[in-house]
Design a protein around this motif. Structure first.
Motif: not given
Length: 385
Positions: A301-303, A308-315, A372-378, A380-385
């Motif tokens: 998932k891209t959060t 085009k290519t710069e992004r944060i991905d979650v697996e 934090d959105k990626g951690l929610k998908f996983l 896990e607890d947020n680390i910034f909020k």
């Protein structure tokens, strides 16, 4: 004469001003008297009676004011209202304007969905091509080439590429074996003439080498095809247990363990304490916790994305069996993994920390929200909020 006229105008002005002051105070006094009368009402019925009586009294009192003065008051009041800012009322949209707006929003959503679909297809095609390329290199080199750990974004697509590479290797090996066999027959025919014996011998040697390479290549491709197919089946069923990294090709050479002198570890003697049995991944109360085991299962998932290519991905393709991952893609497709505990990016292959310009991204509010959105998908607890 002029002074007399001026004195007359002044006297008239003072008279008018005095009349206005008198009637202003007089009407105001009537208002206060009516208000006091209403305030001292004994009950609801008396209040209604007083309202009727005082409203009639105020009507009569107002009409006792000279007409020219009342007109002046009314003109001043309209001038005051004209100076006040008028409330802006939004013009109601017609039904066709609303229809066109909705149509435009639908088109934007459709275009966004097509863009994401095209990007996903490109990533899948790239992972398949990488898997096929690495597998073909390993098979053709007969195990001399060490496979590059390419870390596909979509492990299943990478495994499909490995299967395709093994099929191509098998077909190539069969073709080389047939060509080598034909070369052997040709060399025997040429050598039997006695004139081109040397050429026939050289052709036979080359054909034998081609047959040998083709046979081994076909065998490796076929055997690795079976292993890759079994691994793909396990991955699709969610039973793959490769650890924290995507699976390597079945044809890859096993890595040699580092020597004790190079790794800096002290070698243990045979009489040392035996190693403890590792904890199993499931079925035991003391099972090791994997990162993202409480999250939902998904490939990628891209959060957050910039360009085009710069992004944060979650697996999280296999929760509970394989650690989930959050990583940052640079514009040049360099990938930096997130160390959640230390809040920093690092290179998964070397373990080195990312440069400071990459670490500064963790101070960006949008990147923080994406992580934090990626951690929610996983799960896990947020680390910034």
């Amino acid at each position: 004469m002029a002074s007399l006229a001026l004195e007359g105008l002044i006297s008239q002005y003072e008279l008018e001003q005095g009349k206005q002051d008198y009637y202003s105070k007089w009407i105001l006094g009537n208002v206060f008297t009516s208000a006091r009368q209403l305030a001292h009402s004994g009950g609801p019925l008396e209040l209604v009676q007083n309202l009727l009586a005082e409203s009639k009294a105020m009507y009569l009192a107002y009409h006792q004011v000279p007409a020219d003065l009342r007109q002046r008051w009314w003109g001043n009041y309209k001038s005051y209202l004209a100076q006040q800012p008028q409330p802006e009322t939004e013009k109601p949209k017609s039904w066709w304007e609303k229809m066109f707006e909705q149509y435009g929003e639908n088109e934007i959503l459709t275009a966004e969905a097509k863009r994401e679909s095209a990007q996903l297809q490109m990533e899948l095609a790239w992972d398949v091509a990488q898997g096929a390329n690495e597998t073909i290199k390993v098979n053709q080199s007969l195990g001399l080439y060490e496979q590059r750990d390419y870390h596909p974004n979509h492990p299943i697509a990478g495994k499909v590429g490995e299967i395709a590479g093994n099929v191509v290797s098998s077909l190539q090996g069969i073709g080389e074996f047939i060509a080598g066999a034909g070369g052997e027959l040709f060399s025997v025919a040429v050598s039997s003439t006695g004139v081109l014996t040397l050429f026939g011998v050289l052709t036979g040697v080359a054909s034998t080498g081609l047959m040998s390479h083709g046979g081994v290549l076909a065998y490796n491709g076929a055997s690795n095809l079976g292993e890759s197919s079994a691994e793909l089946w396990q991955m699709m069923k969610g039973e793959w247990k490769p650890g924290a990294t995507p699976p390597k090709s079945s044809s890859a050479k096993p890595e040699k363990p580092p020597k004790a002198e190079e790794s800096g570890e002290v070698p243990q003697s045979k009489s040392s304490k035996p190693k403890e049995k590792p904890l199993e991944a499931e079925g035991t109360g003391g099972a090791k916790k994997t990162f993202g085991e409480n999250g939902t299962q998904f490939e990628s998932k891209t959060t957050w994305q910039n360009g085009k290519t710069e992004r944060i991905d979650v697996e999280n393709p296999n929760p509970g069996q394989r650690d989930g991952q959050i990583h940052y893609h640079e514009a040049n497709n360099t990938k930096w993994y997130l160390d959640v505990e230390n809040k920093e990016f690092y290179n998964q292959k070397t373990g080195e920390k990312a440069p400071s310009k990459i670490q500064k991204l963790l101070k960006d509010k949008d990147v923080q929200k994406a992580i934090d959105k990626g951690l929610k998908f996983l799960g896990e607890d947020n680390i910034f909020k």
